[in-house]
Write an enzyme that holds these catalytic residues in place. Structure first.
Site, PDB file in Angstrom:
ATOM      1  N   ASP A  65       4.792  -6.222  13.847  1.00 46.90           N
ATOM      2  CA  ASP A  65       5.977  -5.685  13.190  1.00 46.90           C
ATOM      3  C   ASP A  65       6.005  -4.148  13.361  1.00 46.90           C
ATOM      4  O   ASP A  65       6.548  -3.368  12.206  1.00 46.90           O
ATOM      5  CB  ASP A  65       6.283  -6.155  11.632  1.00 46.90           C
ATOM      6  CG  ASP A  65       5.149  -5.918  10.678  1.00 46.90           C
ATOM      7  OD1 ASP A  65       4.072  -4.876  11.288  1.00 46.90           O
ATOM      8  OD2 ASP A  65       5.075  -6.279   9.684  1.00 46.90           O
ATOM      9  N   HIS A  73       7.938  -3.619   9.678  1.00 48.20           N
ATOM     10  CA  HIS A  73       7.297  -3.681   8.643  1.00 48.20           C
ATOM     11  C   HIS A  73       7.766  -3.175   7.193  1.00 48.20           C
ATOM     12  O   HIS A  73       8.048  -4.019   6.316  1.00 48.20           O
ATOM     13  CB  HIS A  73       5.568  -2.988   8.634  1.00 48.20           C
ATOM     14  CG  HIS A  73       4.666  -3.479   7.733  1.00 48.20           C
ATOM     15  ND1 HIS A  73       4.139  -4.671   7.609  1.00 48.20           N
ATOM     16  CD2 HIS A  73       4.158  -2.681   6.382  1.00 48.20           C
ATOM     17  CE1 HIS A  73       3.412  -4.868   6.515  1.00 48.20           C
ATOM     18  NE2 HIS A  73       3.138  -3.853   6.032  1.00 48.20           N
ATOM     19  N   SER A 103       3.422  -6.700   2.157  1.00 48.23           N
ATOM     20  CA  SER A 103       2.134  -5.888   2.752  1.00 48.23           C
ATOM     21  C   SER A 103       1.007  -6.038   2.129  1.00 48.23           C
ATOM     22  O   SER A 103       0.741  -7.224   1.896  1.00 48.23           O
ATOM     23  CB  SER A 103       2.486  -4.371   2.886  1.00 48.23           C
ATOM     24  OG  SER A 103       1.506  -3.691   3.596  1.00 48.23           O
ATOM     25  N   MET A 104       0.173  -5.101   1.712  1.00 49.34           N
ATOM     26  CA  MET A 104      -1.143  -5.412   0.814  1.00 49.34           C
ATOM     27  C   MET A 104      -0.856  -5.956  -0.328  1.00 49.34           C
ATOM     28  O   MET A 104      -1.777  -6.639  -1.099  1.00 49.34           O
ATOM     29  CB  MET A 104      -1.691  -3.904   0.772  1.00 49.34           C
ATOM     30  CG  MET A 104      -3.012  -4.176   0.137  1.00 49.34           C
ATOM     31  SD  MET A 104      -4.185  -2.526   0.107  1.00 49.34           S
ATOM     32  CE  MET A 104      -3.091  -1.722  -1.246  1.00 49.34           C
ATOM     33  N   ASP A 129       0.884  -1.109  -0.016  1.00 54.70           N
ATOM     34  CA  ASP A 129      -0.055  -0.012   0.104  1.00 54.70           C
ATOM     35  C   ASP A 129       0.925   1.169   0.076  1.00 54.70           C
ATOM     36  O   ASP A 129       1.780   1.469   0.883  1.00 54.70           O
ATOM     37  CB  ASP A 129      -0.925  -0.035   1.230  1.00 54.70           C
ATOM     38  CG  ASP A 129      -1.767   1.065   1.390  1.00 54.70           C
ATOM     39  OD1 ASP A 129      -2.052   1.745   0.163  1.00 54.70           O
ATOM     40  OD2 ASP A 129      -2.455   1.386   2.504  1.00 54.70           O
TER      41      ASP A 129
END
Length: 415
Positions: free
Chosen positions: A349, A383, A189-190, A28
């Site tokens: 994270d 992250h 992630s996304m 994202d």
């Protein structure tokens, strides 16, 4: 939405010792997005109004994300250009009137190596270090190392998001056919939700033909508690901008509902006020009480896209980190949702909670449609740090069969 990507007709083989071609799916906000406002006829502006006299009604293509000065010093204008407009009656999400957007360099990696190249010291680098490590061991940009940037505001429940899934499938097929090798998907992630959605939509025969393995990094498979704060009071993510000024813009993204906690969070209290507690089971009441009832239907649009966390039917190496304080509960005071909450942290994270990250463990604990599934867990890596940590990059290269210990020890791969 304007899209464009080069069809890969033929390509030389990978360098000696190199493995499968790689297609990267960013997360994202991890790739650039361009926009313009334009004339539809002489002396008539396609963008009919602006939120401030400082905002431009007409412009040629410019980088909307990330343009750091525009975000920091023209926040109101920037937010008005990048936000989506939701027609709840017809179930349609679109750009603000008069704004056209496009994603640059689909198929390549330039748009997610660095988000704002004008910022000194590579301060907005995303995949830059990882891409450099891959090219240092023989991968070639746009040939054996491909990229799938996308309009990160839309989920596959909208035509723009669905179109991206089609483009991604086509990119994988063309890369595999041109190189003669099955593709390794690497997502962050996304991008992991995008990858899981894509794989769960394909036949097993397609996956057997085109996918070597999938390496999801920091996958938010059960969503993130931080999304609840974003919807309630905005989230400036540490930037020197007002969270309230960008709250409407953040609420407009379909993907911010896709990233919200799933029912896996159960009865965990995520939001508290002096009057009540909210779990994800109270999501309808939550959106009503924050004054954004349209959020109920936006949440339902995306709720079932990947929430089943169904095994993808390919070999998987799931990589994530724990041991970083991660927001899990937000306490709002008498000032309501227009004030910043008190934050309680748990494990994760720093962005994604441990419960969400661990959901891919299920694939390793059971036979994942006859495919192997392994988990590689790190400690103390944030992250975003999953894109730059030397240990993570070494692990990625090892999974590609490309780790060169001597070069890694000297730092040559990570320069």
């Amino acid at each position: 939405m304007v899209r464009g990507w080069r069809l890969l007709l033929s390509a030389p083989p990978l360098a000696a010792g190199a493995g499968s071609p790689v297609v990267i799916i960013p997360g994202d906000g991890s790739n650039q997005l361009e926009a313009r406002t334009r004339l539809i006829r002489a002396n008539r502006l396609d963008k009919p109004s602006v939120v401030s006299s400082w905002c431009s009604q007409k412009s040629d293509w410019f980088r909307l994300w990330l343009d750091t000065p525009n975000l920091l010093f023209g926040t109101t204008c920037w937010a008005d250009n990048i936000k989506l407009v939701y027609d709840e009656q017809n179930g349609v999400l679109s750009n603000s009137a008069g704004v056209e957007t496009r994603v640059p360099d689909f198929g390549g990696t330039s748009s997610f190596e660095e988000l704002d190249p004008g910022v000194p010291g590579h301060a907005t680098a995303a995949f830059r270090k990882m891409v450099q490590a891959l090219t240092n061991v023989g991968y070639e940009r746009n040939v054996t190392l491909r990229g799938a940037p996308y309009d990160f505001r839309y989920a596959p429940s909208s035509p723009v998001g669905a179109h991206f899934i089609d483009d991604l499938r086509g990119l994988i097929e063309e890369t595999a056919r041109a190189t003669g090798k099955r593709v390794v998907l690497v997502s962050h992630s996304m991008g992991c939700l995008q990858g899981l959605y894509l794989l769960n939509q394909q036949t097993q025969a397609w996956k057997d033909e085109f996918i070597e393995k999938w390496i999801p990094l920091a996958g938010p498979f059960g969503g993130s508690a931080k999304e609840m704060r974003l919807h309630a009071s905005g989230d400036n993510q540490g930037l020197p901008v007002s969270a309230l000024k960008i709250r409407e813009e953040q609420r407009s993204y379909e993907t911010n509902f896709w990233l919200a906690p799933t029912r896996e969070f159960g009865t965990r209290v995520l939001i508290s006020t002096p009057d009540r507690n909210y779990t994800i089971l109270d999501v309808d009441a939550f959106f009503d009480d924050i004054g954004f009832p349209a959020g109920k239907s936006l949440y339902r649009r995306t709720e079932n896209l990947t929430s089943a966390v169904e095994a993808p039917g390919v070999d998987v190496v799931c990589m994530y980190s724990l041991g970083v304080p991660t927001p899990t509960h937000f306490q709002y005071g008498a000032g309501g949702f227009d004030e910043a909450p008190t934050v309680t942290n748990g494990d994760g994270d720093g962005t994604v909670n441990d419960l969400s990250l661990r959901l891919c463990d299920r694939w390793a604990e059971a036979s994942a449609r006859g495919r192997t599934a392994r988990v590689q867990r790190f400690s103390g890596v944030t992250h975003s740090g999953m894109l730059t940590d030397d240990g993570v990059i070494r692990a990625l290269l090892a999974e590609l069969g490309l780790e060169h210990p001597a070069a890694a020890a000297e730092g040559h791969l990570f320069a």
